[in-house]
Design a protein around this motif. Structure first.
Motif, PDB file in Angstrom:
ATOM      1  N   LEU A 168      -3.969  71.964  51.218  1.00 20.31           N
ATOM      2  CA  LEU A 168      -3.554  71.104  50.090  1.00 20.31           C
ATOM      3  C   LEU A 168      -2.149  71.469  49.610  1.00 20.31           C
ATOM      4  N   ASP A 169      -1.852  72.764  49.615  1.00 21.68           N
ATOM      5  CA  ASP A 169      -0.482  73.174  49.253  1.00 21.68           C
ATOM      6  C   ASP A 169       0.543  72.551  50.207  1.00 21.68           C
ATOM      7  N   TYR A 174       3.680  65.206  49.691  1.00 20.82           N
ATOM      8  CA  TYR A 174       3.586  63.859  50.245  1.00 20.82           C
ATOM      9  C   TYR A 174       2.524  63.038  49.512  1.00 20.82           C
ATOM     10  N   PRO A 175       2.662  61.714  49.571  1.00 21.39           N
ATOM     11  CA  PRO A 175       1.608  60.870  48.972  1.00 21.39           C
ATOM     12  C   PRO A 175       0.272  61.101  49.689  1.00 21.39           C
ATOM     13  N   PRO A 176      -0.826  61.051  48.957  1.00 20.53           N
ATOM     14  CA  PRO A 176      -2.151  61.280  49.572  1.00 20.53           C
ATOM     15  C   PRO A 176      -2.474  60.322  50.705  1.00 20.53           C
ATOM     16  N   ALA A 201      -8.875  68.397  46.131  1.00 25.82           N
ATOM     17  CA  ALA A 201      -8.419  67.514  47.209  1.00 25.82           C
ATOM     18  C   ALA A 201      -8.509  66.047  46.791  1.00 25.82           C
ATOM     19  N   GLY A 202      -9.607  65.685  46.119  1.00 30.64           N
ATOM     20  CA  GLY A 202      -9.778  64.316  45.613  1.00 30.64           C
ATOM     21  C   GLY A 202      -9.346  63.270  46.624  1.00 30.64           C
ATOM     22  N   ALA A 244     -18.171  64.040  44.684  1.00 29.71           N
ATOM     23  CA  ALA A 244     -17.573  64.177  43.352  1.00 29.71           C
ATOM     24  C   ALA A 244     -16.054  64.041  43.414  1.00 29.71           C
ATOM     25  N   ALA A 245     -15.484  64.387  44.570  1.00 32.94           N
ATOM     26  CA  ALA A 245     -14.032  64.243  44.747  1.00 32.94           C
ATOM     27  C   ALA A 245     -13.636  62.779  44.939  1.00 32.94           C
ATOM     28  N   GLY A 246     -14.643  61.904  45.113  1.00 32.70           N
ATOM     29  CA  GLY A 246     -14.351  60.477  45.220  1.00 32.70           C
ATOM     30  C   GLY A 246     -14.327  59.941  46.639  1.00 32.70           C
TER      31      GLY A 246
END
Lengths: 283, 283
Positions: A168-169, A174-176, A201-202, A244-246
Motif C-alpha cells: 500500500l505504501d 497513484y490513483p486506486p 487498502a479499501g 468491510a474494506a468495500g
C-alpha cells in the motif's frame, strides 16, 4: 455439503485462477468454468501466449466469463540497464495483453534480489522507480496494476514486497484505479496487522485470492498452496475484512500444488466450488 | 582475511550458539570456545540436560565464559488445560535453569497453532496470558525472558509471533529487564519496518543472533540458516540499527544447517569467527 450446482447464487463471485488447473489451456479452462458454472477466470500469460492473446480474449468473451486478473507482470528489480529495459518492455506488453483480455487487473510480482546482490533497499527502490514508468502506461490502456505482496519467505528470490502495508505504501502515489493491491490469503494470513491493512487498502483491493497454508511445506516452497480447508488458515476474518474494506469483486482460487495439478481438473473444479462455499463464503 | 586470533579484540562480543556445533556436548563446546578465544556461549536446554544443569553451570563458570542465552522456553499456545499446565511448568524449570547457568536471557519460541486449530488470535492470546504467569516467575529468579519473533513461514507450526514489532507489543506490559526480545537476522531481515522496530526495541534487545538466509530453502525449512556471507542478508544495516538501539551485548552465531552440522566443529568455529568479523563486524 454437496457440490453447489452451476447457477447457484453462491458461485456468483467465484473465479478460477487458471494455475489451479495448470494443465488446461485457456479454451479448456474456459470450457471447464462454463460447465461448472464458475463465472470468472484469472488468466496466466504463459497459457494466454500458447493460445494467442486475441484467441484467448475471444474465448472468454464468447463464454461470457469475466477475467478477474491477468498473472503476471513484475520482476522489476534488475540492477543492470539491459535487464531493466527488458523488464519494462515485458510489462508494457503485459499491460497491452491485460487490456485486450479485459482483465480487471494485471498482477505484479515485483521480483527479488538480483543474483549476488544483498541490497534490499536498492531493489525496493527500483520497484518504486519502475512503477513511475508503468503506472502511466497502465492508465493509458485503462489497465489496473495490482501489487502483490508475497510471503516473506520469497523476499530473497521472488518479491521484495512482503506485507500488504508495504504494498500500500508503494501504491500510495497513484490513483486506486491505476495501482491497486492483490490480497492473497496464503501470503498475508500470518501478519499481525493484516486486518488493519486490508481495511486501509479499501478501494485499492484489485483482487482477492484464496488458498490455504499447508505444513509441512513441500520441498519446493512455491508449491505449498493448498485447497481451502486442507491447511491452517481461518478464512472468515480475512473474508470479513475484505468485505468491510468495500471489495465486492471476484474471489479467485489460486493453487500451486503438485497433488492438485496431478488430479483430474474437472474434479478439482468440483472441489474448488465446494470448498469455496464451505470454507470461504459460509465459514 | 585470515582467521582472527584468540584474544583479538574483534572477538570480544562473539558468542557461539551451541546449535552451531550441534554434535558437541556442553563441555566440548565450552572447550572449543576457550581454545578459539570466543568469550561467550548460547546454551540449549537439551545439551544442558545431557550434561546436567549444575555441571554445565560449573563448566562455563570455570572456563570464564559468559552465557549469552539459554534456548529455549516457550510453546505456550496449547488450548487444553493439561498441556497448558505442563508448558507453564516446563517454562518455570527453564527459568530456574537460566538462573543457575547465569544466562543473560531465556529465549522463548512461543509456539504455533495447536493441532487442528485455525484460531490464530486465540493462540496469540494464550501467549499473552502465559506471559502474565511467567514474567513474575522470571523476575523472581532474576531471569530475563527474550520473546523471539520467528520468520512468518513458521507461524502455523512454531511461533505465532512473526515480527519484531509484534514481539515488542507483547513485551510492552513488562519492564525491559524482565521481558526483552531476541533480534535474529534470519527471522526479520525481510521486514520493511525492521530498522524502525530495532530502534523501538532499544533496551529490550536481550540477544542479537546472526546467520544468513539461503536459497533455495532446504526441504526442512528449519535447516535453511547459513553461515554469514553464504546467503542474501546484508548484516551492516541490521548491526548498525542494533548498535543505535544501544545494545552492547554479545552477538550470537546460531546456525541450523546440515552441512555445518556435518563439518568438523573446530573448523566451524574458525569459519564462524572469520565470517563474524568479515561480514558482521567490519562489513
Amino acid at each position: 455439503m454437496t457440490t453447489p450446482a452451476p447457477g447457484s447464487p453462491e458461485l456468483a463471485r467465484l473465479s478460477l485462477n487458471q494455475k489451479t488447473t495448470q494443465r488446461w489451456s485457456v479454451p479448456e479452462a474456459v470450457e471447464g468454468c462454463v460447465q461448472r458454472g464458475i463465472p470468472a477466470i484469472g488468466l496466466w500469460r504463459e497459457h494466454v501466449a500458447a493460445t494467442g492473446v486475441e484467441a484467448s480474449a475471444r474465448a472468454v468473451r464468447e463464454a461470457g466469463l469475466r477475467v478477474s486478473s491477468l498473472c503476471r507482470g513484475g520482476f522489476l528489480t534488475a540492477d543492470d540497464d539491459t535487464a531493466r529495459r527488458e523488464a519494462l518492455d515485458d510489462n508494457r506488453r503485459a499491460i497491452e495483453e491485460a487490456a485486450t483480455l479485459g482483465a480487471e487487473c494485471l498482477v505484479l510480482v515485483v521480483g527479488g534480489l538480483p543474483k549476488g546482490s544483498r541490497d534490499l533497499d536498492g531493489a525496493r527502490e527500483r520497484v518504486r522507480a519502475s512503477l513511475e514508468v508503468l503506472a502511466p502506461a497502465a492508465a493509458d490502456h485503462g489497465v489496473r496494476l495490482a501489487l502483490e505482496p508475497l510471503h516473506p519467505m520469497y523476499c530473497a528470490d521472488r518479491a521484495v514486497l512482503s506485507t500488504l502495508g508495504q504494498a500500500l505504501d508503494f501504491a500510495e502515489p497513484y490513483p486506486p484505479d491505476v495501482v491497486g493491491v492483490a490480497v492473497d490469503t496464503f501470503h498475508i494470513w500470518w501478519d499481525p496487522d493484516v486486518r488493519a491493512q486490508i481495511l486501509r487498502a479499501g478501494p485499492r483491493i484489485a483482487t482477492f485470492q484464496v488458498c490455504d497454508w499447508l505444513t509441512p511445506l513441500p520441498c519446493d516452497v512455491l508449491m505449498g498452496r493448498g485447497m481451502m480447508g486442507d491447511g491452517h488458515i481461518d478464512f472468515a476474518p480475512l473474508r470479513d475484512a475484505v468485505a468491510a474494506a468495500g471489495y465486492t469483486g471476484d474471489i479467485e482460487v489460486e493453487i500451486f500444488n503438485d497433488d492438485v495439478w496431478d488430479a483430474d481438473p474437472h474434479a478439482v473444479l468440483d472441489t474448488t466450488a465446494r470448498r469455496y462455499v464451505e470454507r470461504v463464503l459460509r465459514a
